[in-house]
Design a protein around this motif. Sequence first.
Motif, PDB file in Angstrom:
ATOM      1  N   ALA A  91       3.940   8.038 -15.994  1.00 40.99           N
ATOM      2  CA  ALA A  91       2.942   6.947 -15.996  1.00 40.99           C
ATOM      3  C   ALA A  91       1.720   6.899 -17.111  1.00 40.99           C
ATOM      4  O   ALA A  91       1.485   8.367 -17.556  1.00 40.99           O
ATOM      5  N   TYR A  92       0.910   5.864 -16.509  1.00 45.26           N
ATOM      6  CA  TYR A  92      -0.362   6.464 -17.977  1.00 45.26           C
ATOM      7  C   TYR A  92      -1.729   6.861 -16.463  1.00 45.26           C
ATOM      8  O   TYR A  92      -1.719   6.680 -16.037  1.00 45.26           O
ATOM      9  N   LYS A  93      -2.223   8.144 -17.460  1.00 48.87           N
ATOM     10  CA  LYS A  93      -3.769   8.555 -17.243  1.00 48.87           C
ATOM     11  C   LYS A  93      -4.604   8.521 -17.994  1.00 48.87           C
ATOM     12  O   LYS A  93      -4.886   9.170 -19.161  1.00 48.87           O
ATOM     13  N   ARG A  94      -5.488   7.665 -17.089  1.00 49.11           N
ATOM     14  CA  ARG A  94      -7.306   7.162 -17.638  1.00 49.11           C
ATOM     15  C   ARG A  94      -7.971   8.123 -17.166  1.00 49.11           C
ATOM     16  O   ARG A  94      -8.342   8.540 -16.109  1.00 49.11           O
ATOM     17  N   TRP A  95      -8.749   8.670 -18.154  1.00 47.36           N
ATOM     18  CA  TRP A  95     -10.339   9.318 -18.617  1.00 47.36           C
ATOM     19  C   TRP A  95     -10.957   8.666 -17.476  1.00 47.36           C
ATOM     20  O   TRP A  95     -11.633   7.723 -18.072  1.00 47.36           O
ATOM     21  N   THR A 109      -4.595   7.453 -12.011  1.00 53.42           N
ATOM     22  CA  THR A 109      -3.080   6.971 -12.819  1.00 53.42           C
ATOM     23  C   THR A 109      -3.361   5.434 -12.535  1.00 53.42           C
ATOM     24  O   THR A 109      -3.813   4.499 -11.208  1.00 53.42           O
ATOM     25  N   THR A 110      -2.558   4.569 -13.267  1.00 52.52           N
ATOM     26  CA  THR A 110      -2.222   3.021 -13.320  1.00 52.52           C
ATOM     27  C   THR A 110      -1.286   2.980 -13.829  1.00 52.52           C
ATOM     28  O   THR A 110      -0.142   3.870 -14.329  1.00 52.52           O
ATOM     29  N   GLN A 111      -0.684   1.444 -13.688  1.00 53.69           N
ATOM     30  CA  GLN A 111       0.721   1.632 -13.934  1.00 53.69           C
ATOM     31  C   GLN A 111       1.046   0.787 -15.170  1.00 53.69           C
ATOM     32  O   GLN A 111       1.801   0.782 -15.993  1.00 53.69           O
ATOM     33  N   THR A 112      -0.138   0.577 -16.428  1.00 46.80           N
ATOM     34  CA  THR A 112      -0.236  -0.027 -17.487  1.00 46.80           C
ATOM     35  C   THR A 112      -1.751   0.152 -18.157  1.00 46.80           C
ATOM     36  O   THR A 112      -2.205   1.566 -17.868  1.00 46.80           O
ATOM     37  N   GLU A 113      -1.041   0.309 -19.779  1.00 45.11           N
ATOM     38  CA  GLU A 113      -2.371   1.431 -20.293  1.00 45.11           C
ATOM     39  C   GLU A 113      -4.012   0.791 -20.246  1.00 45.11           C
ATOM     40  O   GLU A 113      -4.381   1.466 -20.106  1.00 45.11           O
ATOM     41  N   TYR A 114      -3.597  -0.355 -20.147  1.00 46.64           N
ATOM     42  CA  TYR A 114      -4.788  -1.485 -20.124  1.00 46.64           C
ATOM     43  C   TYR A 114      -5.400  -1.744 -18.308  1.00 46.64           C
ATOM     44  O   TYR A 114      -6.460  -2.202 -18.149  1.00 46.64           O
ATOM     45  N   GLY A 115      -4.597  -1.317 -16.841  1.00 51.37           N
ATOM     46  CA  GLY A 115      -5.163  -1.664 -16.267  1.00 51.37           C
ATOM     47  C   GLY A 115      -6.130  -0.543 -15.389  1.00 51.37           C
ATOM     48  O   GLY A 115      -6.765   0.629 -15.700  1.00 51.37           O
ATOM     49  N   ASP A 116      -6.575  -1.811 -14.775  1.00 53.92           N
ATOM     50  CA  ASP A 116      -8.416  -0.978 -13.884  1.00 53.92           C
ATOM     51  C   ASP A 116      -8.724  -0.740 -12.702  1.00 53.92           C
ATOM     52  O   ASP A 116      -9.326   0.009 -12.412  1.00 53.92           O
ATOM     53  N   ASP A 117      -7.796  -1.043 -11.885  1.00 54.82           N
ATOM     54  CA  ASP A 117      -7.397  -1.131 -11.005  1.00 54.82           C
ATOM     55  C   ASP A 117      -6.373   0.390 -10.999  1.00 54.82           C
ATOM     56  O   ASP A 117      -5.217   0.966 -10.995  1.00 54.82           O
ATOM     57  N   VAL A 134       0.802  -1.292   0.121  1.00 55.78           N
ATOM     58  CA  VAL A 134      -0.303   0.090  -0.063  1.00 55.78           C
ATOM     59  C   VAL A 134       0.924   1.377  -0.071  1.00 55.78           C
ATOM     60  O   VAL A 134       0.729   2.080  -0.962  1.00 55.78           O
ATOM     61  N   PHE A 135       2.086   0.917   0.229  1.00 59.96           N
ATOM     62  CA  PHE A 135       3.012   2.238   0.843  1.00 59.96           C
ATOM     63  C   PHE A 135       4.229   3.046  -0.486  1.00 59.96           C
ATOM     64  O   PHE A 135       3.198   3.872  -0.692  1.00 59.96           O
ATOM     65  N   LEU A 136       4.563   1.643  -1.664  1.00 63.17           N
ATOM     66  CA  LEU A 136       4.794   1.889  -2.560  1.00 63.17           C
ATOM     67  C   LEU A 136       3.400   2.341  -3.390  1.00 63.17           C
ATOM     68  O   LEU A 136       4.124   2.970  -4.111  1.00 63.17           O
ATOM     69  N   PHE A 137       2.079   2.280  -3.307  1.00 61.91           N
ATOM     70  CA  PHE A 137       1.367   2.853  -4.202  1.00 61.91           C
ATOM     71  C   PHE A 137       1.191   4.569  -3.744  1.00 61.91           C
ATOM     72  O   PHE A 137       1.259   5.069  -4.372  1.00 61.91           O
ATOM     73  N   LEU A 138       1.028   4.796  -2.189  1.00 61.19           N
ATOM     74  CA  LEU A 138       0.993   6.131  -2.006  1.00 61.19           C
ATOM     75  C   LEU A 138       2.421   6.578  -2.400  1.00 61.19           C
ATOM     76  O   LEU A 138       2.774   7.738  -2.790  1.00 61.19           O
ATOM     77  N   PHE A 139       3.649   6.364  -2.661  1.00 66.32           N
ATOM     78  CA  PHE A 139       4.994   6.563  -2.973  1.00 66.32           C
ATOM     79  C   PHE A 139       4.584   7.110  -4.896  1.00 66.32           C
ATOM     80  O   PHE A 139       5.650   7.799  -4.947  1.00 66.32           O
ATOM     81  N   ILE A 140       4.477   6.210  -5.246  1.00 63.67           N
ATOM     82  CA  ILE A 140       4.288   6.731  -6.519  1.00 63.67           C
ATOM     83  C   ILE A 140       4.049   8.066  -6.708  1.00 63.67           C
ATOM     84  O   ILE A 140       3.077   8.392  -6.959  1.00 63.67           O
ATOM     85  N   ASP A 141       5.227   8.783  -7.785  1.00 63.83           N
ATOM     86  CA  ASP A 141       4.040  10.134  -7.632  1.00 63.83           C
ATOM     87  C   ASP A 141       4.399  10.563  -9.549  1.00 63.83           C
ATOM     88  O   ASP A 141       5.340   9.410 -10.496  1.00 63.83           O
ATOM     89  N   THR A 142       3.740  11.459 -10.537  1.00 65.04           N
ATOM     90  CA  THR A 142       3.704  11.887 -11.089  1.00 65.04           C
ATOM     91  C   THR A 142       5.572  12.103 -12.230  1.00 65.04           C
ATOM     92  O   THR A 142       5.384  12.927 -13.607  1.00 65.04           O
ATOM     93  N   SER A 143       6.508  12.530 -11.079  1.00 63.21           N
ATOM     94  CA  SER A 143       7.596  12.783 -12.103  1.00 63.21           C
ATOM     95  C   SER A 143       8.250  11.103 -12.824  1.00 63.21           C
ATOM     96  O   SER A 143       8.837  12.071 -13.762  1.00 63.21           O
ATOM     97  N   SER A 144       7.894  10.750 -12.458  1.00 67.80           N
ATOM     98  CA  SER A 144       8.387   9.333 -13.709  1.00 67.80           C
ATOM     99  C   SER A 144       6.988   9.456 -13.849  1.00 67.80           C
ATOM    100  O   SER A 144       5.177   9.910 -13.998  1.00 67.80           O
TER     101      SER A 144
END
Length: 450
Positions: free
Chosen positions: A18-22, A119-127, A6-16
Amino acid sequence: MMKIIVFLFLFIDTSSAAYKRWLPDTNFENPHNWNVGRAPCGNDRVLIPDDSPVVYMQMNTTLQELILPTNGEIILGNNVQLAFTQAPLDSAGCPEVGGDVEFTAIHPQQWVDPNNWCTTQTEYGDDCLPSMLLETEQVPCVNDDVVFQRYHTYYINLGSDLKLTVKTLKLMGKSFTTSTFAQFQNSSDGQKIFSVKSPSAAGTTITITRQGCNNNGRCPCRSENDQIISEICAVQARRCSRAACSLPIKPVGACCDMCGAVLNGKTGQGFNFDAFKNLLQQNFFNNNTDVQTAVSLTSPGNVQIVLQSETGSKSTKLAHIIKADIDADLKTGGHKYALNDINYVDSGTETADKMTDGQEGIPKLTIAAIIIGVLLLMTFVTIALLVWKCGRSRILQGIHLRRHLHLNLGRKREPPSGAATPPHTVGSLDPGFANPLYDSSPFEKNVSAK
């Protein structure tokens, strides 16, 4: 192990990157697009108001009646059938007695609203990953791949005269360049999606770089003077809650006040953003899951470390530890972090060296309130004593005056000089003023003499 994930998810930021899905769409099957909180079914009379956006239907549907707008469009997916019936239908989730059901997704959703992006880790990520600590980085920026999914229709307000930049943009399965997207935006299909009917959409451009910037792999997502920050925060500010600390902070890229600390560093020779983040995570963040963090570049040559906790004490304590380690590295040449300088600001809680583990600092405003309360209490007590003393003095003066009057009025009257002394009979005596406290009436003396 779950806490660490859970913490790793909180840490991820968009300086790297990322996929942003509308997220918002105008699909017929989306329950959020209807006033009853569900999609229409066979017992419903469906109303789509005038000036509604394009509505996409991708499932077989049966209705009682469908009232279309005078200027609107419904798109049926491949092999989708739309049927009508007058007989009541018995199907799961459909009420026995239908009614009027109205389509409500008639207003364009804002590009700059952080809640409209996932914000997702992959283009087709649902979560979707948890929302960013820095709200402005939830909205796509220069390092992000923007995705509008297939089999959906959209209604989007791009804002007013914004200069948006993203890495890639894919709309309903098609990838665009800067020029091809501009052409689509001005086409009839593009105007139905990007709401050029609204004056606020005029002038906004989207630049698609199709490559990450080459600053050791990363560029700032939001610089301090970025115009889009004010646009995003104008939307996000109404959702901000009150910070539970004495002097809240607002880091670059944040829209809401928060409790915690910010470390701002000047990058030096050999600085690598990814290596810097990984070093912080391994040495400090993995064992402090109660503290939310964000590491970002605020401008070329400037890196920001944000630490937040509920009251700020835990994040402030961790920030002091990190700063001490960076300061020690600077004294030995700065080879570990590749920083030339570091400065620190917190939200006004007690410093870490004055707190024990798990102990919260007392906010400065709380201490000030206690002092003011004590002073007010002392003032009240002093005034009460003065009033009591003044009132007691006046009461005593009144008692002495009454005593003086009683003594004077209680004396016998002397006859004038040369006058005959009247006989001492009961009828001829003047009893004067009877003073039972300080004197006796002459009448009582004569009576007792008898």
